[in-house]
Motif scaffolding. Structure first.
Motif, short mmCIF file in Angstrom:
data_model
loop_
_atom_site.label_atom_id
_atom_site.label_comp_id
_atom_site.label_asym_id
_atom_site.label_seq_id
_atom_site.Cartn_x
_atom_site.Cartn_y
_atom_site.Cartn_z
N UNK A 252 0.81 -1.21 0.00
CA UNK A 252 0.00 0.00 0.00
C UNK A 252 0.84 1.26 0.00
N UNK A 253 0.27 2.34 -0.55
CA UNK A 253 0.92 3.64 -0.45
C UNK A 253 0.60 4.32 0.88
N UNK A 254 -0.31 3.76 1.65
CA UNK A 254 -0.58 4.24 3.00
C UNK A 254 -1.59 5.36 3.13
N UNK A 255 -2.11 5.85 2.01
CA UNK A 255 -2.99 7.03 2.08
C UNK A 255 -4.25 6.74 2.89
N UNK A 256 -4.91 5.63 2.61
CA UNK A 256 -6.15 5.32 3.35
C UNK A 256 -5.86 5.08 4.82
N UNK A 257 -4.72 4.49 5.13
CA UNK A 257 -4.36 4.24 6.53
C UNK A 257 -4.01 5.55 7.24
N UNK A 258 -3.46 6.51 6.50
CA UNK A 258 -3.15 7.81 7.08
C UNK A 258 -4.41 8.62 7.34
N UNK A 259 -5.41 8.44 6.50
CA UNK A 259 -6.64 9.23 6.60
C UNK A 259 -7.51 8.82 7.78
N UNK A 260 -7.43 7.54 8.19
CA UNK A 260 -8.42 7.06 9.15
C UNK A 260 -7.84 6.01 10.10
N UNK A 261 -7.89 6.31 11.39
CA UNK A 261 -7.51 5.30 12.38
C UNK A 261 -8.52 4.15 12.38
N UNK A 262 -9.75 4.47 12.09
CA UNK A 262 -10.79 3.44 12.06
C UNK A 262 -10.52 2.44 10.94
N UNK A 263 -10.02 2.94 9.81
CA UNK A 263 -9.67 2.06 8.69
C UNK A 263 -8.57 1.08 9.13
N UNK A 264 -7.57 1.60 9.85
CA UNK A 264 -6.48 0.75 10.34
C UNK A 264 -7.01 -0.31 11.30
N UNK A 265 -7.87 0.11 12.20
CA UNK A 265 -8.44 -0.82 13.18
C UNK A 265 -9.24 -1.92 12.49
N UNK A 266 -10.01 -1.53 11.49
CA UNK A 266 -10.84 -2.50 10.77
C UNK A 266 -9.96 -3.50 10.01
N UNK A 267 -8.87 -3.01 9.42
CA UNK A 267 -7.96 -3.90 8.69
C UNK A 267 -7.31 -4.89 9.64
N UNK A 268 -6.88 -4.41 10.80
CA UNK A 268 -6.24 -5.30 11.78
C UNK A 268 -7.23 -6.34 12.29
N UNK A 269 -8.44 -5.92 12.58
CA UNK A 269 -9.45 -6.85 13.08
C UNK A 269 -9.83 -7.88 12.02
N UNK A 270 -9.72 -7.51 10.75
CA UNK A 270 -10.00 -8.47 9.67
C UNK A 270 -8.91 -9.53 9.58
N UNK A 271 -7.71 -9.20 10.08
CA UNK A 271 -6.62 -10.18 10.07
C UNK A 271 -5.37 -9.72 9.36
N UNK A 272 -5.29 -8.44 9.01
CA UNK A 272 -4.10 -7.94 8.33
C UNK A 272 -2.94 -7.87 9.33
N UNK A 273 -1.83 -8.53 8.98
CA UNK A 273 -0.68 -8.59 9.88
C UNK A 273 0.39 -7.58 9.50
N UNK A 274 0.68 -7.46 8.20
CA UNK A 274 1.75 -6.58 7.75
C UNK A 274 1.22 -5.56 6.74
N UNK A 275 1.79 -4.38 6.78
CA UNK A 275 1.60 -3.39 5.72
C UNK A 275 2.94 -3.20 5.03
N UNK A 276 2.99 -3.54 3.75
CA UNK A 276 4.18 -3.27 2.94
C UNK A 276 4.03 -1.84 2.43
N UNK A 277 4.61 -0.91 3.16
CA UNK A 277 4.37 0.51 2.93
C UNK A 277 5.38 1.10 1.96
N UNK A 278 4.88 1.60 0.83
CA UNK A 278 5.74 2.29 -0.13
C UNK A 278 6.45 3.44 0.58
N UNK A 279 7.78 3.48 0.45
CA UNK A 279 8.55 4.42 1.25
C UNK A 279 9.86 4.69 0.52
#
Length: 459
Positions: A252-279
């Protein structure tokens, strides 16, 4: 005086104990090699686990001949298929675009040289240091169990997977993206149409992956485009975990994760373990080629939000020579200064495909960045890390996967994740970092990794 005597006694006892253990180990191995136990066939494979001496290897070293592709022939074939002038099934039966290539040493470097009867001569650098590449190839442990139960899925002609299971299953959910930048391997937002997997297609890909044996754990990576733009992103993550994959990640480029803490929480609760963050580097200037003025600030916000949600972060840096190769050291140091937030750093030397497919030979040579460049830059820009001691092929860890498989026994439902890729494909090193004091050292500096793998193999 008593302390001195006590120390000498302790050292003598330690020496005797180590010597006795070594003799015992060598004795056991002597009889094991002459009367080895039969190999175990676990539930996740229809073929037995391989002994170390049973593992095959491709031809390595140089000079050597290998199979390669003519980039012009490949492009022409793709365009003919899209235009309906050629059947895509020809790729399974014909060696479309394939030519022979020579891998040679030239002035201390390693080059691939090839000639196409239609399009002429091509050459490209593989390593800036031939001795470094020789070191890497010597550490290759060998291939995995031959792939099987895959006849309906592995039908890709000369590119068909023949050994093992791979370590990453990449699922491109969409070619849509919320950025328009260069380099882009996918050429997202540029091809003139939207290609997006439906829910049944996503499930089919994940379900089919379970059928192939050896059925090893893999990192399921959802990619794109930008995978978070898919309407099925959360469902896909949850389903991958549901059917048994324990490492699910998003490139991911991280934009959606930067915009919303709720988005991050929802992704983690779904089972996302790693974010391969473009950097691409430290500071907005180092990211300016991505055409977003405050992109580094966005990355920092994404890191904070994902870390707070519990997602582990991998910094993924596409390195282009003479563009951002000066950022190698600063990115590594950034990760070392934030060890509680950053799990890994993954450097990806630029691949001239997608949006950069039609570059000139001059630009290709100028911007080519190899794994050997990376080893050299880490050493020069970070320090302590020695190219010919501390770097190993990614497949080096498959030795430990084999040991894990043996320990788990034949009743295990899954084999351990094992990367058996070619030693020229990827390399890695490990740093031990004190998360409190930030003191660090390369692991091979205090641990003989080569000897350790030999001992594990003998076991």
């Amino acid at each position: 005086m008593p302390n001195t005597v006590g120390t000498q006694i302790a050292r003598t006892f330690d020496w005797v104990l180590c010597k006795a253990a070594g003799i015992t180990f060598d004795t056991i191995q002597y009889f094991n090699k002459r009367n080895p136990n039969p190999s175990v066939t676990p539930k996740w494979s229809d073929k037995p686990l391989l002994k170390s001496w049973e593992k095959s290897k491709p031809t390595l070293g140089f000079p050597r001949q290998t199979d390669s592709l003519c980039p012009a022939c490949v492009k022409e074939a793709r365009e003919a298929i899209i235009a309906g002038k050629k059947d895509w099934r020809d790729l399974m039966h014909e060696k479309v675009g394939e030519i022979k290539a020579q891998i040679i040493e030239r002035d201390g470097q390693v080059w691939m040289v090839k000639d196409c009867p239609l399009h002429g001569h091509y050459e490209d650098m593989m390593a800036v240091d031939s001795k470094w590449l020789s070191w890497i190839e010597r550490q290759y442990p060998g291939r995995d169990i031959p792939a099987h139960n895959d006849e309906d899925l592995h039908k890709h002609g000369s590119s068909t997977v023949r050994y093992g299971r791979g370590s990453v299953l990449t699922v491109d959910l969409t070619n849509r993206c919320n950025m328009m930048c260069d380099p882009c391997f996918m050429d997202a937002n540029q091809v003139g149409y939207v290609h997006e997997l439906g829910w049944e297609e996503i499930k089919e890909i994940l379900d089919n992956a379970l059928k192939i044996k050896p059925r090893r754990q893999m990192s399921v990576q959802f990619s794109g485009g930008e995978p978070t733009m898919s309407p099925y992103f959360f469902d896909a993550v949850a389903y991958a975990r549901k059917i048994g994959y324990n490492s699910v990640q998003a490139a991911t480029n991280g934009i959606e994760f930067a915009k919303s803490k709720e988005f991050c929480k929802k992704a983690f609760e779904a089972g996302m373990r790693y974010a391969d963050l473009q950097f691409d580097g430290i500071g907005n200037d180092a990211n300016s080629h991505r055409q977003i003025g405050n992109l580094f600030d966005v990355k920092l916000r994404a890191i904070e939000n994902m870390h707070e949600a519990g997602i582990e972060i991998v910094l993924v840096v596409t390195i282009v020579n003479n563009v951002n190769n000066d950022q190698v050291g600063t990115v590594v140091k950034f990760a070392m200064e934030n060890p509680k937030k950053i799990a890994f750093v993954s450097f990806q030397p630029v691949s001239f495909t997608g949006r950069d497919e039609d570059i000139t030979p001059e630009r290709r040579l100028r911007q080519r960045y190899t794994l050997s460049h990376l080893a050299k830059d880490v050493s020069n820009q970070v320090g302590k890390v020695e190219p010919r001691r501390d770097w190993f092929p990614i497949s080096f860890v498959s030795t430990f996967a084999g040991f894990s498989d043996m320990v788990k026994g034949q009743d295990s439902q899954w084999g351990s994740l094992s990367c058996g890729c070619h030693p020229n494909c990827g390399v890695g090193t490990a740093l031990m970092i004190n998360k409190e004091t930030k003191e660090w050292a390369p692991v091979p500096r205090f641990l003989d990794a080569v000897q350790l793998t030999k001992d594990v193999t003998d076991i």
